[in-house]
Each structure stands twice: as structure tokens, then as C-alpha cells.
Design a protein around this motif. Sequence first.
Motif, PDB file in Angstrom:
ATOM      1  N   GLU A  97       0.825  -1.213   0.000  1.00 53.47           N
ATOM      2  CA  GLU A  97       0.000   0.000   0.000  1.00 53.47           C
ATOM      3  C   GLU A  97       0.859   1.263   0.000  1.00 53.47           C
ATOM      4  N   VAL A  98       1.912   1.269   0.796  1.00 49.77           N
ATOM      5  CA  VAL A  98       2.812   2.424   0.840  1.00 49.77           C
ATOM      6  C   VAL A  98       3.460   2.620  -0.530  1.00 49.77           C
ATOM      7  N   TYR A  99       3.916   1.530  -1.131  1.00 47.84           N
ATOM      8  CA  TYR A  99       4.536   1.618  -2.455  1.00 47.84           C
ATOM      9  C   TYR A  99       3.558   2.196  -3.474  1.00 47.84           C
ATOM     10  N   ARG A 100       2.340   1.713  -3.463  1.00 47.35           N
ATOM     11  CA  ARG A 100       1.330   2.219  -4.412  1.00 47.35           C
ATOM     12  C   ARG A 100       1.063   3.703  -4.199  1.00 47.35           C
ATOM     13  N   ALA A 101       0.983   4.113  -2.930  1.00 49.26           N
ATOM     14  CA  ALA A 101       0.743   5.533  -2.632  1.00 49.26           C
ATOM     15  C   ALA A 101       1.903   6.382  -3.129  1.00 49.26           C
ATOM     16  N   LEU A 102       3.130   5.932  -2.871  1.00 46.78           N
ATOM     17  CA  LEU A 102       4.308   6.674  -3.323  1.00 46.78           C
ATOM     18  C   LEU A 102       4.368   6.730  -4.850  1.00 46.78           C
ATOM     19  N   LYS A 103       4.105   5.611  -5.484  1.00 43.27           N
ATOM     20  CA  LYS A 103       4.146   5.550  -6.950  1.00 43.27           C
ATOM     21  C   LYS A 103       3.089   6.474  -7.563  1.00 43.27           C
ATOM     22  N   SER A 104       1.907   6.525  -6.953  1.00 41.26           N
ATOM     23  CA  SER A 104       0.821   7.356  -7.492  1.00 41.26           C
ATOM     24  C   SER A 104       1.186   8.840  -7.488  1.00 41.26           C
ATOM     25  N   ARG A 105       2.103   9.235  -6.625  1.00 45.04           N
ATOM     26  CA  ARG A 105       2.536  10.642  -6.558  1.00 45.04           C
ATOM     27  C   ARG A 105       3.959  10.824  -7.102  1.00 45.04           C
ATOM     28  N   ALA A 106       4.470   9.820  -7.776  1.00 43.92           N
ATOM     29  CA  ALA A 106       5.824   9.861  -8.350  1.00 43.92           C
ATOM     30  C   ALA A 106       6.872  10.209  -7.292  1.00 43.92           C
ATOM     31  N   LEU A 107       6.782   9.548  -6.114  1.00 38.00           N
ATOM     32  CA  LEU A 107       7.671   9.831  -4.995  1.00 38.00           C
ATOM     33  C   LEU A 107       8.622   8.682  -4.649  1.00 38.00           C
ATOM     34  N   LEU A 108       8.693   7.665  -5.467  1.00 37.25           N
ATOM     35  CA  LEU A 108       9.527   6.507  -5.135  1.00 37.25           C
ATOM     36  C   LEU A 108      10.979   6.886  -4.869  1.00 37.25           C
ATOM     37  N   MET A 114      11.874   2.470   1.573  1.00 35.67           N
ATOM     38  CA  MET A 114      10.562   1.854   1.341  1.00 35.67           C
ATOM     39  C   MET A 114      10.485   1.233  -0.046  1.00 35.67           C
ATOM     40  N   THR A 115      11.080   1.912  -1.021  1.00 35.11           N
ATOM     41  CA  THR A 115      11.099   1.381  -2.389  1.00 35.11           C
ATOM     42  C   THR A 115      11.923   0.098  -2.468  1.00 35.11           C
ATOM     43  N   THR A 116      13.081   0.097  -1.846  1.00 40.71           N
ATOM     44  CA  THR A 116      13.947  -1.088  -1.848  1.00 40.71           C
ATOM     45  C   THR A 116      13.261  -2.268  -1.163  1.00 40.71           C
ATOM     46  N   ILE A 117      12.615  -2.012  -0.045  1.00 47.48           N
ATOM     47  CA  ILE A 117      11.894  -3.080   0.668  1.00 47.48           C
ATOM     48  C   ILE A 117      10.827  -3.689  -0.229  1.00 47.48           C
ATOM     49  N   TYR A 118      10.065  -2.855  -0.899  1.00 44.69           N
ATOM     50  CA  TYR A 118       9.026  -3.366  -1.802  1.00 44.69           C
ATOM     51  C   TYR A 118       9.650  -4.209  -2.917  1.00 44.69           C
TER      52      TYR A 118
END
Length: 139
Positions: A97-108, A114-118
Amino acid sequence: IGSNTKAALMRIGLQEMAKFCRTFFDGNVQQSTLLESCCVADLITTCLDGRNRRCAEAFAKRSNKCRTEEDCMELWSEVESELLGGQKLQGTMTAREVYRALKSRALLASFPLMTTIYEIAFEGRPVKEIVDGIVAVVE
């Protein structure tokens, strides 16, 4: 990994959690909240001996089976069944869910840990690359 690296991962994790809260909750999260049991104490417990840590360790030992999201999901399911006796992992759902939220705002790129963990948990990235999540100081 050594204890200093583990401590760095926890520190960066807490920084990214705080940044996530500021970003997604319009700064309406008080700094003191992050120091309460619901945040820092839970983070420490989870990292040292929580069910998510135990399952992540089991996942890491078998992660060579994980090449695709489907493979990874199957491996998480196996680990969960073997180790939790009917309980469910929350960490994997939260990471998605965190990854999807970050991706939706182009914040990865702004949340490297968090990105590496995903990527490790769901895309087959090698576990040893967890240290790549310890990069530039989080704002």
C-alpha cells in the motif's frame, strides 16, 4: 548484516515514516506521535523480534525462489502458513500500500528504503541489496 547496519535501517525507516506522514497527511502529524509506542517502539519491536521480522528472515533465506510478483506472493504465503499458525502478516500488505501511494505521486525516489523493501519483497530484488535503501539523508 551487522548491528550498525540494522540500526541505520531502523533510523532511515523512522525518517521515511515521518516523511511519509508529513507528505500524505499535510503535516498534521505531531512529532511527538512518532516518539510514542505506536511508532518508534513498534518499529523497534518489529525489527528485533516481531512476526514480520521472523517471516522476513524466513523469506530472505528462500528468496532465490522469488523472481516475479507471483513467485514472491507464493513464497510469502508459504512462510506465513509455516510460521504464524493462522495469523496474518500486516507488513507485506502495508509495504504494498505504501509503495502504491508513493508511486501514485511519483515519490519513489524520495523514499529509497521503502522502495527497496518493496522491490525485495515483491519483485525479486536480491535481499543483500537492502543496504541500497540507506542512501542520502531523508529530508
